[in-house]
Motif scaffolding. Structure first.
Motif, PDB file in Angstrom:
ATOM      1  N   THR A   1       0.556   6.934  -5.856  1.00 31.18           N
ATOM      2  CA  THR A   1      -1.167   8.020  -6.077  1.00 31.18           C
ATOM      3  C   THR A   1      -0.497   9.737  -6.477  1.00 31.18           C
ATOM      4  O   THR A   1      -0.270  10.463  -6.854  1.00 31.18           O
ATOM      5  CB  THR A   1      -1.326   8.217  -5.338  1.00 31.18           C
ATOM      6  OG1 THR A   1      -2.422   6.751  -5.933  1.00 31.18           O
ATOM      7  CG2 THR A   1      -2.701   9.219  -4.514  1.00 31.18           C
TER       8      THR A   1
ATOM      9  N   ALA B   1      -2.416   7.296 -10.740  1.00 24.21           N
ATOM     10  CA  ALA B   1      -3.371   7.714  -9.128  1.00 24.21           C
ATOM     11  C   ALA B   1      -3.964   6.630  -8.509  1.00 24.21           C
ATOM     12  O   ALA B   1      -3.646   5.768  -7.573  1.00 24.21           O
ATOM     13  CB  ALA B   1      -3.396   9.203  -8.301  1.00 24.21           C
TER      14      ALA B   1
ATOM     15  N   THR C   1      -2.615   2.778  -9.505  1.00 21.80           N
ATOM     16  CA  THR C   1      -2.039   2.083  -8.512  1.00 21.80           C
ATOM     17  C   THR C   1      -1.920   2.057  -6.381  1.00 21.80           C
ATOM     18  O   THR C   1      -1.752   1.109  -6.170  1.00 21.80           O
ATOM     19  CB  THR C   1      -0.801   3.278  -8.750  1.00 21.80           C
ATOM     20  OG1 THR C   1      -1.413   4.704  -8.077  1.00 21.80           O
ATOM     21  CG2 THR C   1       1.007   3.288  -9.304  1.00 21.80           C
ATOM     22  N   THR C   2      -2.841   3.007  -6.431  1.00 23.62           N
ATOM     23  CA  THR C   2      -4.031   2.629  -5.278  1.00 23.62           C
ATOM     24  C   THR C   2      -4.242   1.319  -5.613  1.00 23.62           C
ATOM     25  O   THR C   2      -4.485   0.139  -4.708  1.00 23.62           O
ATOM     26  CB  THR C   2      -5.008   4.148  -4.727  1.00 23.62           C
ATOM     27  OG1 THR C   2      -3.756   5.561  -4.755  1.00 23.62           O
ATOM     28  CG2 THR C   2      -5.318   3.425  -2.944  1.00 23.62           C
TER      29      THR C   2
ATOM     30  N   PRO D   1       0.302  -1.010   0.146  1.00 22.02           N
ATOM     31  CA  PRO D   1       0.001   0.420   0.680  1.00 22.02           C
ATOM     32  C   PRO D   1       0.963   1.411   0.145  1.00 22.02           C
ATOM     33  O   PRO D   1       0.405   2.051  -0.471  1.00 22.02           O
ATOM     34  CB  PRO D   1      -0.852  -0.343   1.365  1.00 22.02           C
ATOM     35  CG  PRO D   1      -0.042  -0.711   2.139  1.00 22.02           C
ATOM     36  CD  PRO D   1       0.305  -2.377   0.994  1.00 22.02           C
TER      37      PRO D   1
ATOM     38  N   GLY E   1       1.644   1.720  -3.503  1.00 18.81           N
ATOM     39  CA  GLY E   1       0.122   2.534  -4.295  1.00 18.81           C
ATOM     40  C   GLY E   1      -0.028   3.787  -4.412  1.00 18.81           C
ATOM     41  O   GLY E   1      -0.554   4.551  -4.473  1.00 18.81           O
ATOM     42  N   LEU E   2       1.357   4.378  -2.507  1.00 16.12           N
ATOM     43  CA  LEU E   2       0.595   5.565  -2.485  1.00 16.12           C
ATOM     44  C   LEU E   2       1.833   6.115  -3.386  1.00 16.12           C
ATOM     45  O   LEU E   2       1.594   7.283  -3.745  1.00 16.12           O
ATOM     46  CB  LEU E   2       0.812   5.822  -0.563  1.00 16.12           C
ATOM     47  CG  LEU E   2       0.460   7.434  -0.053  1.00 16.12           C
ATOM     48  CD1 LEU E   2      -0.466   7.879  -0.300  1.00 16.12           C
ATOM     49  CD2 LEU E   2       1.108   7.631   1.264  1.00 16.12           C
TER      50      LEU E   2
END
Length: 452
Positions: A375, A404, A407-408, A368, A371-372
């Motif tokens: 973003t 963004a 990927t999140t 995560p 993922g951020l």
């Protein structure tokens, strides 16, 4: 005038030349005679020039009189035409008033007919039924333009033509019709195909959906077809002989279908994540591979340990057997020494049972966060697009926003199952360790009873 001056110059030159030729000494009589001849010649030339001037003057006077007469005639004609124009205007107004009175309710009828023809033209130009019955919009357009001119009236046949076209549109909207028409394939080739029209909603051919290009009036295969479950219905409706089949109907006449096929698939979604998205997927794949290996390893070890529990003979192929073997290797050791040796044996087995579980946990935390990261980079790209191109075109910002969001999603997709898998494997590993500790405690208790 220039011509006369030129002639005078020629005569003067000849006279001067004659004087130069006769430059020989002459007497006064000859000189007087020469001057007299030159004077007579000049007088004749002046008389000729005067006569020529008078002739030109008379001609100009005549031309001037003709121009004045022509002007007067044109003025009279203009006044006559203006009078006639005013009379015609009055006559036109009277005739128009008489026409309006005679037209009566027909004028309103033709106005309604013009409006209906115009609306029908717009409807027919985008209707899928026009793929089978071409040219209807052109006829309606010509009729609407004709009705717009007050000098022409519609005939009974033309009025019936509008009624017939509207009735055909309603009738064909409830039919599943088959006809042959040229279809432009995805490769660009145009071939004659059997086309099935489902009312005014969809067109299919060879199990594929078609679109009706209103600008050219041609049929073309959709550049991207919907999913297989929709195509199966398209194939069934073409091969079915009047039987009821399931078919995905687009009530908008192709608008929803166009949006559906333009939606990106899973591969395109992943590509929108960019480099960060691929890294997240690679890390997640590694985590899943490790989890699979550990799941199989713990399952095999657990099966061997449960088999060892049913046997009194210690085996080296499982942690429990190796721990039980400590008792067999130290038959004379006291309780405290045996407890220490058993604890040492268990500590040797614990790392093997919990191997790579920490790495899986790290992946569940890092995914995560990556993922951020995606973003943030996606939003940076979005703001750069806004800086360069402004906010006029949302499509220019769509790439960064998609990165963004994707990927999140990828970070959560990797993190959520990884956390669950880590929990399952960690629980299973601890259960095996509990078995070792339990059996170790039993061995110590047994040795204590024997020593007592």
């Amino acid at each position: 005038m220039l011509k006369s001056i030129a002639k005078s110059l020629v005569i003067a030159s000849a006279f001067a030349a004659s004087l130069q030729v006769n430059a020989e000494p002459v007497n006064l009589d000859e000189l007087l005679k020469t001057l007299e001849q030159g004077k007579m010649f000049q007088s004749q030339e002046n008389q000729r020039r005067e006569a020529e001037f008078k002739a030109q003057r008379d001609q100009q006077v005549r031309l001037l009189n003709e121009a004045r007469n022509e002007r007067d005639n044109q003025i009279k004609l203009s006044e006559k035409l203006e009078t006639q124009f005013e009379e015609n205007e009055f006559k036109t107004a009277d005739l128009q008033e008489a026409l309006d009175k005679r037209m009566g309710s027909l004028k309103e009828l033709f106005g309604v007919l013009q409006q209906v023809a115009g609306d029908a033209k717009n409807k027919f130009s985008t209707s899928l039924i026009s793929a089978q019955y071409a040219g209807r919009d052109v006829v309606m357009d010509e009729l609407a333009q004709k009705m717009g001119k007050s000098s022409k009236l519609a005939s009974i046949e033309e009025i019936e033509q509008v009624w017939f076209a509207l009735q055909r549109e309603m009738t064909e909207s409830g039919k599943v019709a088959t006809f042959n028409a040229p279809v432009v394939l995805q490769s660009g080739d145009k071939v004659e195909k059997e086309v099935v029209r489902v009312g005014a909603f969809n067109l299919v051919a060879d199990g594929k959906y078609l679109e009706y290009v209103t600008e050219t009036g041609t049929l073309a295969e959709l550049s991207r077809q919907p999913s297989e479950r929709f195509l199966a219905g398209a194939a069934n409706i073409q091969t079915g002989n009047g039987e009821l089949v399931q078919f995905a109907l687009d009530p908008t006449g192709g608008s929803i279908l166009g949006l559906l096929v333009q939606a990106p698939d899973l591969k395109e979604r992943v590509e929108q994540g960019g480099t960060v998205g691929y890294i997240i997927l690679a890390v997640g794949l590694v985590g899943l591979l490790i989890a699979l290996i550990r799941f199989v390893g713990l399952a095999v070890v657990g099966a061997k340990m449960h088999s060892q529990l049913k046997s009194d003979v210690a085996k080296d192929n499982n942690p429990l057997g190796r721990v039980m073997k400590v008792k067999d290797d130290n038959p004379d050791a006291d309780v405290e020494a045996l407890e220490l040796k058993l604890s040492e044996a268990i500590l040797r087995e614990v790392p093997k049972l919990s191997r790579f579980l920490t790495f899986i946990k790290i992946i569940s935390v890092v995914a995560p966060l990556m993922g951020l990261l995606g973003t943030v980079t996606g939003m940076i790209n979005t703001f750069q697009a806004i800086t360069l191109f402004g906010t006029g075109d949302p499509k220019l910002m769509a790439g960064g926003i998609s990165q963004a969001l994707v990927t999140t999603v990828l970070g959560l997709v990797v993190a959520i199952p990884t956390v669950l898998i880590y929990t399952v494997l960690n629980t299973r590993s601890k259960n095996l360790i509990y078995i070792l500790q339990e059996q170790s405690a039993g061995i110590i208790a047994e040795r204590s009873e024997k020593g007592a």
